[in-house]
Design a protein around this motif. Sequence first.
Motif, PDB file in Angstrom:
ATOM      1  N   VAL A   4       0.841  -1.204   0.000  1.00 52.75           N
ATOM      2  CA  VAL A   4       0.000   0.000   0.000  1.00 52.75           C
ATOM      3  C   VAL A   4       0.876   1.255   0.000  1.00 52.75           C
ATOM      4  O   VAL A   4       0.587   2.219  -0.713  1.00 52.75           O
ATOM      5  CB  VAL A   4      -0.972  -0.002   1.207  1.00 52.75           C
ATOM      6  CG1 VAL A   4      -1.714   1.299   1.321  1.00 52.75           C
ATOM      7  CG2 VAL A   4      -1.934  -1.177   1.096  1.00 52.75           C
ATOM      8  N   SER A  11       1.720   6.614  -6.890  1.00 54.82           N
ATOM      9  CA  SER A  11       0.714   7.636  -7.170  1.00 54.82           C
ATOM     10  C   SER A  11       1.330   9.030  -7.129  1.00 54.82           C
ATOM     11  O   SER A  11       1.060   9.878  -7.985  1.00 54.82           O
ATOM     12  CB  SER A  11      -0.428   7.534  -6.153  1.00 54.82           C
ATOM     13  OG  SER A  11      -1.362   8.565  -6.356  1.00 54.82           O
ATOM     14  N   TYR A  62      -5.150   8.002  -9.115  1.00 53.55           N
ATOM     15  CA  TYR A  62      -6.258   7.555  -8.259  1.00 53.55           C
ATOM     16  C   TYR A  62      -6.304   6.030  -8.187  1.00 53.55           C
ATOM     17  O   TYR A  62      -6.467   5.459  -7.107  1.00 53.55           O
ATOM     18  CB  TYR A  62      -7.584   8.112  -8.768  1.00 53.55           C
ATOM     19  CG  TYR A  62      -8.762   7.556  -8.039  1.00 53.55           C
ATOM     20  CD1 TYR A  62      -9.063   7.959  -6.740  1.00 53.55           C
ATOM     21  CD2 TYR A  62      -9.582   6.590  -8.628  1.00 53.55           C
ATOM     22  CE1 TYR A  62     -10.137   7.436  -6.053  1.00 53.55           C
ATOM     23  CE2 TYR A  62     -10.658   6.051  -7.950  1.00 53.55           C
ATOM     24  CZ  TYR A  62     -10.939   6.486  -6.665  1.00 53.55           C
ATOM     25  OH  TYR A  62     -12.000   5.953  -5.978  1.00 53.55           O
ATOM     26  N   LEU A  63      -6.158   5.369  -9.328  1.00 51.81           N
ATOM     27  CA  LEU A  63      -6.198   3.904  -9.342  1.00 51.81           C
ATOM     28  C   LEU A  63      -5.065   3.305  -8.512  1.00 51.81           C
ATOM     29  O   LEU A  63      -5.245   2.273  -7.863  1.00 51.81           O
ATOM     30  CB  LEU A  63      -6.149   3.389 -10.780  1.00 51.81           C
ATOM     31  CG  LEU A  63      -7.380   3.704 -11.635  1.00 51.81           C
ATOM     32  CD1 LEU A  63      -7.154   3.274 -13.078  1.00 51.81           C
ATOM     33  CD2 LEU A  63      -8.628   3.060 -11.062  1.00 51.81           C
ATOM     34  N   LEU A  65      -3.824   4.798  -5.862  1.00 52.16           N
ATOM     35  CA  LEU A  65      -4.209   5.048  -4.465  1.00 52.16           C
ATOM     36  C   LEU A  65      -5.172   3.995  -3.934  1.00 52.16           C
ATOM     37  O   LEU A  65      -5.102   3.623  -2.764  1.00 52.16           O
ATOM     38  CB  LEU A  65      -4.849   6.433  -4.318  1.00 52.16           C
ATOM     39  CG  LEU A  65      -3.897   7.618  -4.278  1.00 52.16           C
ATOM     40  CD1 LEU A  65      -4.675   8.922  -4.222  1.00 52.16           C
ATOM     41  CD2 LEU A  65      -2.935   7.514  -3.115  1.00 52.16           C
ATOM     42  N   ILE A  66      -6.070   3.536  -4.794  1.00 51.47           N
ATOM     43  CA  ILE A  66      -7.047   2.538  -4.345  1.00 51.47           C
ATOM     44  C   ILE A  66      -6.576   1.116  -4.629  1.00 51.47           C
ATOM     45  O   ILE A  66      -7.331   0.165  -4.457  1.00 51.47           O
ATOM     46  CB  ILE A  66      -8.448   2.788  -4.956  1.00 51.47           C
ATOM     47  CG1 ILE A  66      -8.436   2.628  -6.477  1.00 51.47           C
ATOM     48  CG2 ILE A  66      -8.989   4.151  -4.535  1.00 51.47           C
ATOM     49  CD1 ILE A  66      -9.819   2.584  -7.106  1.00 51.47           C
ATOM     50  N   SER A  67      -5.332   0.990  -5.071  1.00 48.89           N
ATOM     51  CA  SER A  67      -4.725  -0.317  -5.365  1.00 48.89           C
ATOM     52  C   SER A  67      -5.532  -1.139  -6.358  1.00 48.89           C
ATOM     53  O   SER A  67      -5.724  -2.350  -6.185  1.00 48.89           O
ATOM     54  CB  SER A  67      -4.495  -1.106  -4.072  1.00 48.89           C
ATOM     55  OG  SER A  67      -3.615  -0.418  -3.226  1.00 48.89           O
ATOM     56  N   SER A  68      -5.982  -0.478  -7.409  1.00 45.91           N
ATOM     57  CA  SER A  68      -6.702  -1.182  -8.472  1.00 45.91           C
ATOM     58  C   SER A  68      -5.781  -2.218  -9.117  1.00 45.91           C
ATOM     59  O   SER A  68      -4.580  -1.981  -9.284  1.00 45.91           O
ATOM     60  CB  SER A  68      -7.162  -0.180  -9.535  1.00 45.91           C
ATOM     61  OG  SER A  68      -7.605  -0.842 -10.690  1.00 45.91           O
ATOM     62  N   ALA A  71      -3.868  -0.787 -12.084  1.00 41.88           N
ATOM     63  CA  ALA A  71      -3.145   0.467 -11.881  1.00 41.88           C
ATOM     64  C   ALA A  71      -1.688   0.402 -12.321  1.00 41.88           C
ATOM     65  O   ALA A  71      -1.178   1.348 -12.923  1.00 41.88           O
ATOM     66  CB  ALA A  71      -3.237   0.893 -10.424  1.00 41.88           C
TER      67      ALA A  71
END
Length: 127
Positions: A4, A11, A62-63, A65-68, A71
């Motif tokens: 994370v 990011s 953003y992707l 940050l949300i761990s897509s 990403a």
Amino acid sequence: MAFVTMMLIASIIVLLNVTLLAILVPGGPIENRDFSKLKGIVFWGFNLFLILLGAGSYIASYLLLISSPHALWIAQVIAILYFIVYAVDLAGIFPKSPTKMSKPLLLLEIINISMAVYLFLFVTAMS
């Protein structure tokens, strides 16, 4: 380092890349070259590409940050596109201008291409 935390760092690197691109707006404090010879579809196509690259960078950030799950490869593509933009400009391929690139612009573009390489290597190492 936790995954994370690494995604957060990635990011931030993407945001740094888009910020470095944004300060190169023609007519701004750094970009002083004359691009008036770029006409029609070439001018608007290049501008559209840069706008989409910037918008895509915010989405990639953003992707991350949300761990897509997508990403990392999106960030790799973004890094490659940044590299291409700066490489063709530094090589004098495109865009062509009768005005010579200033030393501050040259230095900033070298920093920018280095950041693109760093972004690519960083997210690739995470994959």
